[in-house]
Structures are given as C-alpha cells and as structure tokens.
Design an enzyme around this catalytic site. Structure first.
Site, PDB file in Angstrom:
ATOM      1  N   HIS A  67       0.804  -1.229   0.000  1.00  0.00           N
ATOM      2  CA  HIS A  67       0.000   0.000   0.000  1.00  0.00           C
ATOM      3  C   HIS A  67       0.830   1.269   0.000  1.00  0.00           C
ATOM      4  O   HIS A  67       0.269   2.358   0.143  1.00  0.00           O
ATOM      5  CB  HIS A  67      -0.915   0.046   1.227  1.00  0.00           C
ATOM      6  CG  HIS A  67      -1.959  -1.015   1.251  1.00  0.00           C
ATOM      7  ND1 HIS A  67      -3.240  -0.815   0.773  1.00  0.00           N
ATOM      8  CD2 HIS A  67      -1.921  -2.294   1.671  1.00  0.00           C
ATOM      9  CE1 HIS A  67      -3.944  -1.922   0.932  1.00  0.00           C
ATOM     10  NE2 HIS A  67      -3.168  -2.841   1.471  1.00  0.00           N
ATOM     11  N   LYS A  85      -8.295  13.684   4.978  1.00  0.00           N
ATOM     12  CA  LYS A  85      -7.412  12.510   4.919  1.00  0.00           C
ATOM     13  C   LYS A  85      -6.396  12.663   6.032  1.00  0.00           C
ATOM     14  O   LYS A  85      -6.346  13.718   6.670  1.00  0.00           O
ATOM     15  CB  LYS A  85      -6.698  12.423   3.568  1.00  0.00           C
ATOM     16  CG  LYS A  85      -6.051  13.760   3.127  1.00  0.00           C
ATOM     17  CD  LYS A  85      -5.428  13.680   1.737  1.00  0.00           C
ATOM     18  CE  LYS A  85      -6.408  13.814   0.605  1.00  0.00           C
ATOM     19  NZ  LYS A  85      -6.479  12.640  -0.248  1.00  0.00           N
ATOM     20  N   ARG A  86      -5.590  11.615   6.301  1.00  0.00           N
ATOM     21  CA  ARG A  86      -4.537  11.776   7.299  1.00  0.00           C
ATOM     22  C   ARG A  86      -3.629  12.945   6.925  1.00  0.00           C
ATOM     23  O   ARG A  86      -3.445  13.255   5.746  1.00  0.00           O
ATOM     24  CB  ARG A  86      -3.719  10.478   7.401  1.00  0.00           C
ATOM     25  CG  ARG A  86      -4.482   9.355   8.069  1.00  0.00           C
ATOM     26  CD  ARG A  86      -4.903   9.716   9.474  1.00  0.00           C
ATOM     27  NE  ARG A  86      -3.764   9.793  10.352  1.00  0.00           N
ATOM     28  CZ  ARG A  86      -3.372   8.843  11.194  1.00  0.00           C
ATOM     29  NH1 ARG A  86      -4.075   7.731  11.289  1.00  0.00           N
ATOM     30  NH2 ARG A  86      -2.304   9.000  11.936  1.00  0.00           N
ATOM     31  N   THR A 115      -8.500   6.626  -1.719  1.00  0.00           N
ATOM     32  CA  THR A 115      -9.840   6.057  -1.847  1.00  0.00           C
ATOM     33  C   THR A 115     -10.893   7.123  -1.539  1.00  0.00           C
ATOM     34  O   THR A 115     -12.021   7.041  -2.033  1.00  0.00           O
ATOM     35  CB  THR A 115     -10.034   4.851  -0.891  1.00  0.00           C
ATOM     36  OG1 THR A 115      -9.460   5.177   0.375  1.00  0.00           O
ATOM     37  CG2 THR A 115      -9.369   3.608  -1.436  1.00  0.00           C
ATOM     38  N   LYS A 170     -14.743   8.296  -3.277  1.00  0.00           N
ATOM     39  CA  LYS A 170     -16.005   8.605  -2.587  1.00  0.00           C
ATOM     40  C   LYS A 170     -16.543   9.962  -3.040  1.00  0.00           C
ATOM     41  O   LYS A 170     -17.744  10.120  -3.289  1.00  0.00           O
ATOM     42  CB  LYS A 170     -15.794   8.598  -1.068  1.00  0.00           C
ATOM     43  CG  LYS A 170     -15.404   7.230  -0.534  1.00  0.00           C
ATOM     44  CD  LYS A 170     -14.812   7.275   0.878  1.00  0.00           C
ATOM     45  CE  LYS A 170     -14.062   5.976   1.151  1.00  0.00           C
ATOM     46  NZ  LYS A 170     -13.200   6.044   2.354  1.00  0.00           N
ATOM     47  N   LYS A 211       0.843  14.452   1.295  1.00  0.00           N
ATOM     48  CA  LYS A 211      -0.537  14.732   0.871  1.00  0.00           C
ATOM     49  C   LYS A 211      -0.757  16.226   0.666  1.00  0.00           C
ATOM     50  O   LYS A 211      -1.767  16.659   0.115  1.00  0.00           O
ATOM     51  CB  LYS A 211      -1.525  14.184   1.895  1.00  0.00           C
ATOM     52  CG  LYS A 211      -1.488  12.650   1.999  1.00  0.00           C
ATOM     53  CD  LYS A 211      -2.465  12.139   3.049  1.00  0.00           C
ATOM     54  CE  LYS A 211      -2.350  10.656   3.334  1.00  0.00           C
ATOM     55  NZ  LYS A 211      -3.033   9.807   2.336  1.00  0.00           N
TER      56      LYS A 211
HETATM   57  C1  26W Z   1       4.011   0.720   9.882  1.00  0.00           C
HETATM   58  C2  26W Z   1       3.105   1.837  10.037  1.00  0.00           C
HETATM   59  C3  26W Z   1       2.190   1.927   8.885  1.00  0.00           C
HETATM   60  C4  26W Z   1       0.843   1.757   9.083  1.00  0.00           C
HETATM   61  C5  26W Z   1      -0.019   1.847   8.013  1.00  0.00           C
HETATM   62  C6  26W Z   1       2.686   2.161   7.625  1.00  0.00           C
HETATM   63  C7  26W Z   1       1.836   2.234   6.565  1.00  0.00           C
HETATM   64  C8  26W Z   1       0.488   2.078   6.755  1.00  0.00           C
HETATM   65  C9  26W Z   1      -0.461   2.116   5.602  1.00  0.00           C
HETATM   66  C10 26W Z   1       0.179   1.504   4.389  1.00  0.00           C
HETATM   67  C11 26W Z   1      -0.938   3.476   5.333  1.00  0.00           C
HETATM   68  C12 26W Z   1      -2.111   3.506   4.409  1.00  0.00           C
HETATM   69  O1  26W Z   1      -3.238   3.538   4.846  1.00  0.00           O
HETATM   70  N1  26W Z   1      -1.853   3.543   3.097  1.00  0.00           N
HETATM   71  C13 26W Z   1      -2.897   3.885   2.161  1.00  0.00           C
HETATM   72  O2  26W Z   1      -3.543   2.716   1.701  1.00  0.00           O
HETATM   73  C14 26W Z   1      -4.671   3.046   0.904  1.00  0.00           C
HETATM   74  C15 26W Z   1      -5.383   1.779   0.547  1.00  0.00           C
HETATM   75  O3  26W Z   1      -4.649   1.044  -0.367  1.00  0.00           O
HETATM   76  C16 26W Z   1      -4.251   3.846  -0.313  1.00  0.00           C
HETATM   77  O4  26W Z   1      -5.391   4.265  -0.999  1.00  0.00           O
HETATM   78  C17 26W Z   1      -3.429   5.066   0.091  1.00  0.00           C
HETATM   79  O5  26W Z   1      -2.915   5.721  -1.045  1.00  0.00           O
HETATM   80  C18 26W Z   1      -2.307   4.654   1.008  1.00  0.00           C
HETATM   81  O6  26W Z   1      -1.623   5.797   1.510  1.00  0.00           O
END
Ligand code: 26W
Length: 813
Positions: free
Chosen positions: A365, A556-557, A662, A666, A562
């Site tokens: 992701h 978003k976060r 995503t 929406k 971003k």
């Molecule tokens: C290790 C800490 C950590 C926790 C969560 C690192 C990374 C994440 C995720 C990968 C963050 C995340 O939510 N990524 C998002 O995933 C979405 C679903 O695929 C994508 O639409 C977003 O672009 C992506 O940033």
C-alpha cells in the site's frame, strides 16, 4: 425465494419489528415503557436488527461448510468499520420498518443512529479499504473471513487547544457492543519468548520445538458482515489477548501475587490500543507482538478447523485456502504457517513451503521508504526465537535460488536478502512477504508499475508473473446509497436501482448530464447536502458555511506528501486577494484529518490551518467571500456527511507518493469534481471522466527529479509575486501574532532546495488551476453537468469490481 429465505423465521414487517423492539427494550434490557428512551433505544434497535442477522449468519456458515471449495482469509491489523447499525439496516432492507417502528416510541431514526460510536479500528485508507472489501465480499456472496485485532482503544479522538492537536483515548467498547459475539471455545494459545530446541524423533527425523514460552490466550470475538440484500453474512473475527491461568498459577504458588497480576497486564496489553501511526514504523516491541499475535491466532484457527476434518493430511490444503496479507503488517504469517506445519504437524520443509507459497498473497500500500517495515533481528530473536530460525532458513534457501540465477552477483544477493546487514541487522518484512507469496499487488495502476520498476525491481526480474495490479475501490452501499439517500432516490427515478450492486450502471446517467430539468434536481440535492454539512460545521466549529459558496474539501490523514500545506497556501492567497480588493468566487474550505501523535510537522500544519482559519473567519471584510475550518475528529462517520456535500475534491499529493487514495473515489461518486495531481488512482479517475471534468495540475513523476535539479524554491519565490506575498504573510507573523516564529519549520520546508514534497514547485500550477475551477463553478450548468458526469463515470471505483478481480485473478474462487 432463495433456499435461505425459506428458512428465515423472523419477519422484516412492521408488526414483527415493532414487537421485537418492545421485547428487547422491556425484557432484554429491563426498561419500562415510561423510561427515558435515550441511549437505550439504540441498544434495543441493534438487538432487534441483530436477531435478523443471527439467523442468516447461522445459515451462511452452514452453507459455506457444505459448499465452499475454497476459502479466503483477509489478514489485517486494521478494519475501519465505522458504524454498523445503519449499514446493517440498509443491507437487510429494514429501513422502512425500523423508521416506522421507532415512531411508535416517539423516536426519530436519525437521532438513534447518531448515538452509535464508530468502530475506529484503523488509521485511514488501508483500514477503511479492508472494511469496504469485507462489504463487497459478503455482497458478492464470497466465502471470505476477515481476521484482525479487537483493540480496546481505537483511533484516538482529536480536539484542539490553541490550534494544536490534542489526542484523547477512544474507549469505544465502554458500553459494550451489540455487534460482537465472544467465542471462548475457539480460544488459541500464542507463544512468546522462550527458545528453540532441536531433537530427533522416533522416526529418526531432525525436529524442532519452541519451549519455555510465555503463552498468551487469543479469545475470538466475531462481528457479522452482512451482504447487500442477499442473506449472506460473513464473519470478521477479532482477537482479544488474555492471560493464561497456568501462567499466573506458577507465580501465585511461589507466593508472588503482585508479579502474577502484573504479568496478566502484560498479556492483555497486546490488544489494548491501535498504533495511530500510518506511515513511519515505530519499531516498538508491542507492535511486533500485535502482529505475531494476529498471525498466529488466525492461522491456528484455520489449521484447527482443517485438521478436525482432514487429520494431518494437507495434500489438498493449498487448493482450498488463500491468505491475503493487508500490507506487511501480518507478514509473520509466512513464517508462522511454516512453523505450524513443520513443528506441530510434522510436515517436511519442502511440502510446507509449497503450501505456504501457494496460499499467501501480499498487497503493498505504499512506496514511502519510511513506511516499509523492518524489525531488528535482535528483537525478533528475543520475542519469537523459533520464528527467527525459520526466517533465516527461508532466506538461506532463497539466496541459493538467487545465486543460481545470477551466479557471482553478490551485490544482488545482498540487495535481495531478507536480512538487511549493518550495525543492527533487520528483517525486511516486504521481502519476506514477496518471497512467501504467489501474488504481489499494488493498489492503482501507477503504483503497481512503480513497484516493479523501483522498489521491488530485483524481485520483478526474478518473478515477473507474481506482480499484478488491483486498483482500489469503495463500497457503493455505504458511500452512495446510505450516505446520499436523496441523490440515490433521484438516480433511481432516472435509471432504476440496479447501480447499488452494478455500479457501471451509473453510466446511464450520462444521457441526463445536459438535461436542464435533471440538472436542477441534481443541484437541489447537492444544496440540501450542503445545508446538512453546514449545520454540522456550525455545531462542531462555530463557523457559518454558506451553502451558496463552493465547498472545497480535503479530508485525509495529515502528511507532508498529501500536501495539506499547499492547500493552506492557496487559502492564504485567496485571503490576500480579498484583502487587496479583488473579486473571488466565494468558497468554504474544509480541511480535516488526524496527525500521528509523534509527527511534529504534521501537527504544525494543523496549527497553521487553525490559525489561518481564525484570522480569515474573524475578518468582516472577508466574511462574504471565504470561510475556513479545520474539521475536528475526522472519521468514517464524518465522511458520510462531508462527501455528499462537496463540490471540489482536493487530491493534491506529490506525484508518485499516494499509492491510490480512496477518498478521491467517494467524492467522485457523490458528484464532486477533483482538483488533483497525476498520482495514484487520480490518473484512473481522470481517464474515466475525461480532462474537461477534472482539474489536473502539477509535476508528473518523471518530471520531478529533473525539475529539482534546475529549480530552487527561493528563486521561484523571487519571481512569483503571489507566492512571495503568501510566504511573507506567514513569515511576518500575520497568522501567529502572539507566537512569533512558530511556523518557522514550515517556511524552512517550503524554501528547502531539496523539499521532497515540491510545494513551491507546484504552487503556480495549483493556483492557476484553482482559478480555472472557480471559473467553471461560476458557470452553473457546466459545473452541474460535470458533477453528473463524475458520478456517472465512477462505476470502475466500486470495491465490487476490485473484489471480483481479486476473486478471479488471485484467489481463484
Ligand atoms: C508501519 C506503520 C504503517 C501503518 C499503516 C505504515 C503504513 C500504513 C499504511 C500503508 C498506510 C495507508 O493507509 N496507506 C494507504 O492505503 C490506501 C489503501 O490502499 C491507499 O489508498 C493510500 O494511497 C495509502 O496511503
């Protein structure tokens, strides 16, 4: 009538729903009809709805047992479900009966539903994607079970003090949840610490076992995942950690009561809190324990079910099981499946490895280097010694394969090793996931392509066929049918209601895009949704949003890539123009999202936004042109009000950084027009809707490195008067009168010649494109046409489409 339908006892008619509501209110919950209904009616209603879920759930499980040839397990540390009641009512087609029955009690459905707390068991995109996928799997009648963690505390609650983010704990389970069923009979033991022991068994074979461990119990809580009007209920099984009794007993007997109780806490800590980190890995031991806890409990659960029926015969296991790993977070499952098969079920390494590689599939992701998980070898060795042995064994066999393919290429072996050497050697989780899986996918076309040419190029050279793309999607049930009821009704009247399950049907709206009568109705719905959001903004922020203004939204976060900062620079630019007496298109700008508690720069962006909002909103000269809020505690439930009311959707990441996005989908579904960069799924949105209905700006991936070599932000600032004025307003303290210098890190970042986020570089293009969007909005018919075309072109972004692709191309179900 389906075979399930025939077996259903509880009716959805008003009479039965009303009588059940009374029964639960009076008897299950012990209230009198004269009692205040507040708070309690939610529970009575949830139980009434849950009864109807239960009978379908039982039949679904039975059906799957008899008929499913292959089952899929979606392993994820996050499931960002939001509220369950409204979704269940919609999917079970109970809406009308529930509304009417509640009236009998003098209650409004809207008031009752708004009392439910969000299940905030996720950070953002990745967690919400898992929830949308669960909805689609059930709606498509697929045998997919989710496995996750039952965090006692979900995503923190966000508020502000002097504009700074404050985090408060989210004790979402305080009053209990009607949507979880504890299943103590399926409890598992998960091992930690101890050491590996090697021995020869009676057959003379070399074996290993993990001894002297400190075990933790994993107790499952099942949540129902209802399909859309198909009587299918899938299961989301969430694990809670509990201390074992034996564990305590030893210490009790030694007379060490307080140590025993303290150890109980250590065990239960594992599932206490969700890590609110969505990009950089914290490296914390507790997080590693969560990951192994999930992987081990879930695999034991699957293997227990299997061996109950098939004894130790694993010959057909691989063809009937698939595990989808949601990012690297559950990737210890690769080593854990090996351990269970080899140590506990006596399988030969090669057979066990074949099973593992045929059943595991990995989704990536993110390309951000800081988000790629690495665990120190020392930590894994201490906490999970037997798992470390297995990782080493997997790695040594893998490196032999690499050496055979590229003899003498030592550098390649070093690059591809699961172990990253150095002062403190680390396990690269993504490499373990790729090596142990038969499929590796990215989440949008550009992202998947960048994986194979960049981050995972060496692995793509070795196994090109493993890599594939599955562009994300979102569920049209929650993100259109539920959250935008009025628009749904309007669309139903024009094109029927099949789109709820076949989103491509929305394309039929295209022929209405230029129809002025239809446009008027479309605009009226948007207006009503804007009134609803304006009320919410007023209640949460005390700021008046005028629904006549353009609603410009970024939620978003909070992260540098971003580029919420770029958005704020635009707001300051608009403010500056108004102050200078220029005419601008009236706008309400809403920004929302949480910053990781340890991410200081992201928190400073929130502070800047709040300060700018305060200056803008309190200036009477600006009041008729511009309003700005930082929306507090953004979550799934807020998005359900925000996206139907949005005119302009901000998707402005630095190109190449946003894997997919995503939220962008929406907004599009709900008729917002995107202003965005050529990044992630924006590219596919642009393809679908056409460039006349999308505001594209900014440098593309290929242009960024080149541009950086020739351009310095300070030179840009020198030649661009608008940018200079904006920077100057921040620098001179216009938004920080009583806190001189607070925004210095932000200025430094924009002026940094190596700014990875390219804020100054994209400023001009962004500002000019915003102006084009403003002009387009002023042309009401043109804008409405574009809005209709956005909804009409959003069919590709249904998670049903995504899940069909997973089912056909990865899972083979
Ligand atoms: C290790 C800490 C950590 C926790 C969560 C690192 C990374 C994440 C995720 C990968 C963050 C995340 O939510 N990524 C998002 O995933 C979405 C679903 O695929 C994508 O639409 C977003 O672009 C992506 O940033």
């Amino acid at each position: 009538m389906s075979s399930t339908e025939k077996k259903l006892v509880l009716g959805n008619n008003l009479k039965q729903v009303t009588s059940d509501l009374h029964r639960h209110f009076n008897f299950t919950l012990g209230h009198f009809d004269t009692d205040e209904t507040d708070g309690e009616m939610l529970n009575a209603l949830a139980l009434t709805v849950r009864d109807r879920v239960m009978e379908r759930w039982r039949l679904s499980i039975e059906d799957e047992k008899n008929n499913a040839k292959k089952k899929v397990f979606y392993l994820s540390l996050e499931f960002l479900l939001g509220r369950s009641l409204t979704n269940t009512v919609l999917n079970l087609d109970l809406d009308e009966a529930v509304r009417t029955a509640l009236k009998d009690f003098g209650c409004a459905y809207e008031d009752i539903e708004s009392e439910e707390k969000d299940a905030g068991l996720g950070n953002g995109g990745l967690g919400r994607l898992a929830a949308c996928f669960m909805d689609s799997c059930a709606s498509l009648n697929l045998p997919v079970t989710g496995y996750g963690i039952r965090y006692e505390y979900g995503m923190f609650h966000q508020s502000f003090d002097e504009g700074y983010q404050i985090e408060q704990p989210d004790h979402w389970l305080r009053d209990g949840s009607p949507w979880e069923i504890e299943r103590p009979k399926d409890t598992k033991h998960v091992k930690f610490y101890g050491h590996s022991e090697f021995y020869t068994n009676e057959q003379g074979e070399q074996c290993a076992r993990w001894c002297n461990t400190q075990d933790v119990l994993a107790v499952p809580y099942d949540m129902p995942i209802p399909g859309y009007r198909n009587d299918k209920i899938n299961t989301l099984r969430l694990w809670k950690a509990a201390a074992t009794d034996e564990f305590n007993l030893a210490d009790f007997n030694a007379g060490d009561y307080s140590d025993a109780v303290a150890q109980k806490n250590t065990a239960e800590q594992i599932t206490m809190v969700l890590y609110p980190n969505d990009s950089s890995e914290s490296g914390k031991e507790l997080r590693l324990r969560q990951q192994y806890f999930l992987a081990s409990a879930s695999l034991q659960d699957v293997l227990d079910t299997w061996t109950k029926e098939n004894k130790k015969d694993f010959s057909t296991f691989a063809e009937s099981h698939c595990f989808q790993l949601n990012d690297t977070h559950p990737t210890l499952a690769v080593a854990e499946l090996m351990r269970l098969l080899v140590d506990d079920y006596n399988q030969q390494w090669d057979e066990a490895w074949a099973i593992t590689c045929q059943t595991m599939a990995y989704t990536n992701h993110t390309l951000l280097p800081e988000a790629l998980e690495k665990w120190s070898v020392r930590l894994i060795g201490q906490l999970l010694p037997r798992i470390l042995d297995i990782i080493y064994e997997i790695n040594s066999r893998f490196l032999q394969e690499v050496a055979q393919k590229w003899p003498g290429d030592v550098d390649r072996q070093r690059r591809m090793s699961i172990i990253e050497e150095g002062d403190e050697p680390h396990v690269r989780m993504a490499y373990l996931a790729i090596i142990g899986s038969f499929s590796v996918n990215g989440v949008a076309a550009l992202h998947s392509q960048l994986l194979t040419t960049g981050l995972f190029k060496d692995f793509h050279d070795l196994w090109p066929k493993k890599f594939n793309n599955k562009t994300n999607g979102v569920t049209p049930r929650r993100w259109l049918a539920h959250c935008n009821k009025e628009l749904s009704q309007l669309m139903n009247s024009a094109i029927g209601d099949k789109w709820v399950c076949h989103l491509d049907d929305l394309a039929k709206l295209k022929k209405y895009a230029g129809d002025t009568a239809f446009q008027d109705k479309w605009r009226q719905v948007k207006y009503n949704n804007k009134v609803r959001l304006a009320n919410l903004v007023n209640q949460k922020c005390g700021v008046n949003f005028d629904p006549q203004f353009m609603f410009d939204v970024q939620v978003k976060r909070i992260h540098e890539y971003k580029r919420q900062l770029l958005n704020v620079l635009h707001i300051i630019h608009l403010y500056d123009r108004v102050i200078r007496g220029e005419e601008i298109l009236p706008r309400c700008v809403l920004i929302g999202g949480k910053a990781a508690p340890g991410y200081a720069f992201a928190k400073l962006i929130i502070k800047l936004t709040n300060n700018v909002a305060k200056v803008v909103n309190s200036d009477p000269k600006v009041a008729s042109k511009l309003k700005v809020v930082f929306f507090p505690n953004y979550r799934v439930t807020s998005m359900e009000v925000i996206c139907p009311a949005t005119d302009l959707s901000e998707q402005i990441s630095t190109a190449g950084k946003e894997a997919s996005g995503t939220g962008n989908m929406k907004f599009m579904m709900n008729g917002a027009i995107t202003i965005g960069t050529y990044d992630g799924a924006n590219i596919e949105i642009l393809d679908a809707v056409g460039e006349d209905n999308f505001f594209l700006f900014g440098l593309k991936v290929g242009e960024i490195a080149q541009y950086r070599a020739y351009n310095n932000p300070n030179d840009l600032i020198a030649v661009d008067e608008d940018l200079r004025r904006v920077i100057n307003l921040i620098e001179c303290g216009h938004f920080s009168m009583f806190e001189p210098g607070v925004f210095e890190p932000i200025i430094r970042s924009i002026r940094n010649p190596n700014d990875p986020w390219m804020v100054a570089a994209d400023f001009r293009s962004y500002i000019d494109t915003q102006e084009l969007a403003a002009q387009a909005y002023a042309d009401t018919n043109r804008w409405t046409r574009s809005s209709i075309l956005n909804t009409a072109s959003s069919g590709h972004f249904s998670s049903d489409r995504t899940i069909r692709e997973y089912a056909n191309q990865i899972w083979s179900i």
